[in-house]
Design an enzyme around this catalytic site. Structure first.
Site, short mmCIF file in Angstrom:
data_model
loop_
_atom_site.label_atom_id
_atom_site.label_comp_id
_atom_site.label_asym_id
_atom_site.label_seq_id
_atom_site.Cartn_x
_atom_site.Cartn_y
_atom_site.Cartn_z
N SER A 158 0.51 -1.04 -0.14
CA SER A 158 -0.03 0.09 -0.15
C SER A 158 1.04 1.48 0.28
O SER A 158 2.41 1.29 0.12
CB SER A 158 -0.31 0.25 0.84
OG SER A 158 -2.11 -1.75 1.40
N HIS A 185 0.07 3.46 -2.19
CA HIS A 185 1.01 4.62 -3.93
C HIS A 185 -0.96 4.62 -4.97
O HIS A 185 -0.60 4.11 -5.63
CB HIS A 185 2.10 3.11 -4.58
CG HIS A 185 3.20 2.59 -4.29
ND1 HIS A 185 3.87 2.85 -4.17
CD2 HIS A 185 3.40 1.22 -3.83
CE1 HIS A 185 5.08 2.45 -3.39
NE2 HIS A 185 4.48 1.08 -3.65
N ASP A 207 7.73 -9.75 -3.16
CA ASP A 207 6.28 -9.47 -4.49
C ASP A 207 6.39 -11.26 -4.83
O ASP A 207 5.82 -12.12 -5.42
CB ASP A 207 6.04 -8.79 -5.17
CG ASP A 207 5.60 -7.90 -4.54
OD1 ASP A 207 4.32 -7.57 -3.36
OD2 ASP A 207 5.91 -6.71 -4.72
N HIS A 239 9.91 3.84 -3.17
CA HIS A 239 9.62 3.54 -1.73
C HIS A 239 10.90 4.80 -1.19
O HIS A 239 11.62 4.75 -0.27
CB HIS A 239 9.76 2.45 -1.45
CG HIS A 239 8.67 1.21 -2.79
ND1 HIS A 239 9.72 0.71 -3.47
CD2 HIS A 239 8.10 0.91 -2.32
CE1 HIS A 239 7.87 0.09 -3.85
NE2 HIS A 239 7.56 -0.16 -3.00
#
Lengths: 346, 346
Positions: free
Chosen positions: B65, B67, B120, B229
């Site tokens: 989260s 973005h 991911d 990030h």
């Protein structure tokens, strides 16, 4: 000369004096099929797509830059026909408004829709007078939705802020439906009366040609009821949690709107610039709870950036009370380079 | 306890630990007809509208989260079917990905589309293996568009950033057209290969549970090639004018994309959080000039917030090189709560 030599500022710009002109050049370059300008003046922006139906009432807005997508972002199919673009936080000139008026008039008259600021009123009124000399019939509806700017008994003194979105949307659909100037103006005024807004700011924005913040908000404080140019609001206070802020501000709006059983609410939760969508949805979570407690049904939620103050941290919350008539117009589709709405289900 | 007692931070939140869960609650409350969750887990978000055509290939994404509108904002008609939502800047779990996979599979297989981050990859690969045990066929295309994160000869090491939008868009239209898993994956991979991105940041963002900026950018500096990030990029340097920044970064993208005479460009100019649209259009003004000089025709310009880093000041620029096949899919309509596109003219 590098921009940095002028002043330090966390902006992507060239010369500050060219801010608006270069922004407009970029907009025309990015959206050549949808937007164009008239009278050899980039500040006179009109819809490049033929208005439907032919001969419809023209809708014109205008105001200072620094609020994208307000004002020019609402020019397009199903919404407005033109916008006179001012410098940052400055009114456009009467001549610019007149040029836009002439370009969009199709013989059915032109409705002026803009926010309640003295400079804008002065220039739109003068443009209306000049348009009259040219045989163009005009009417005016002014947005004055900001409950933080004056008490209810001094409603006509209130500033126009994000809630003008609902005036544009409903008037745009009414004009697209082929209604006459008087009827479109009546619906625009109804939309304005049905909409109340309040803003909360945590940090200021910087006007490019000034280069420093117009005001400051202390690290642990918030400004309640602040305007989109940094005008003072109801109070400066200690910063609170998202839920507590909503519990404080939502009643201020609902107290001025009496919902009958068949009415529904449309919510506009508007980021002022630097506030992420994540936080808007955290705020909406509490809004939803409060509306449910009050048994107010929600027709549609608009959540994002609709009327900004450049990089200001903050948000505004608008509630529009919809009866069947207003809802029917709100539900119609829109397609502008900055705002797209499919037809909404009932 | 007031949020202020925890740490000072210009955010509208309640408890930092509830940031993602409350954001998701707000999203489901605001868009009940379009989005829902499965497996009793708000992190397992799927499209609530029946997929068209029935039996189509399922498209699943996921990621951390912070973005918005990435990643979950692209779930909806014409785009993705589901999204596994992680905590701020954290991967979702393999179980969450698996639950979304099961919910969207219609027997034609599921394509995983996500950014090139080790957490991911680990969890999506595990979910794919588990889905296989359940008889669900999966394929994977990873976004790795950030030219600022590794040189061209180490392309597979590149991070996935805003350019994944084009993978979603083109794969979404291909799946909606009824193509099979292998074909949709081929087109997704083609879209990824055709897209290059670079970012520029002027200020950091703050992770709610940390409460302080992860890094700093000096008042007169900019970070070139920084990730979403805050990962380090190509260089830290003196801040420059908008035009000069474009002149520096656009060639880095175009050098990796060879445009033939019939190719067209789609441009994604993405605000990272606090940068106003005004500035994006000032930047686009120069982009347009450079593309014209190079005789590269522009099919469509996307300008706004597509993949943010909360309140980071900055932008990313993506160029997608379109041949006739990719353009045909890009032009198809989309309707999600966060992104709406009408059919684009040729």
């Amino acid at each position: 000369m590098e921009i940095l030599d002028i002043y330090p500022m966390k902006k992507f710009i060239n010369a500050p004096s060219e801010y608006v002109v270069e922004m407009l050049a970029g907009i025309y370059a990015a959206h050549p099929r949808q937007l164009k300008y008239v009278a050899d003046d980039v500040h006179c922006l009109v819809n490049a797509v033929p208005a439907v139906p032919a001969g419809k009432v023209g809708l014109v807005t205008g105001g200072g830059s620094g609020h994208l997508p307000l004002f020019l972002g609402y020019v397009g199919e199903g919404m407005l026909d033109g916008c006179a673009v001012g410098d940052v936080f400055q009114s456009p000139s009467a001549d610019q408004i007149l040029n836009v008026t002439k370009a969009v008039d199709q013989g059915s008259g032109v409705l002026y829709l803009y926010g309640n600021y003295s400079g804008d009123i002065l220039n739109f009124d003068l443009a209306a007078e000049l348009a009259g000399f040219d045989g163009i019939n005009t009417a005016t509806v002014v947005g004055a939705d900001d409950v933080g700017s004056a008490t209810a008994d001094r409603r006509s003194k209130r500033r126009g802020v994000a809630g003008i979105f609902f005036i544009y949307k409903i008037a745009g659909a009414a004009a697209a439906a082929g209604l006459g100037l008087e009827e479109v103006a009546r619906l625009a005024a109804r939309a304005g009366d049905a909409t109340k807004t309040i803003g909360v700011a945590l940090s200021p924005c910087i006007i490019p040609e000034v280069g420093t913040p117009a005001f400051t908000v202390a690290e642990d404080e918030m400004e309640l009821g602040m305007g989109i140019h940094g005008e003072p609001g109801i109070s400066t206070g200690k910063r609170e949690s998202a839920d507590r802020i909503i519990d404080r501000i939502l009643p201020l709006l609902l107290d001025e709107l009496t919902f009958s059983q068949n009415d529904q609410a449309a919510i506009l939760l508007n980021g002022l610039g630097a506030t992420p969508k994540d936080e808007l949805y955290i705020l909406y979570n509490r809004i939803h709870q409060v509306l449910a407690e009050r048994r107010i049904a929600v027709f549609h939620v608009y959540c994002g950036e609709f009327a900004t103050a450049m990089e200001m941290t903050g948000f505004s919350l608008s509630v529009c009370k919809l009866d069947a008539e207003l809802k029917g117009y709100l539900a119609q589709p829109v397609n502008t380079p900055f705002f797209i709405q499919p037809r909404l289900d009932n």
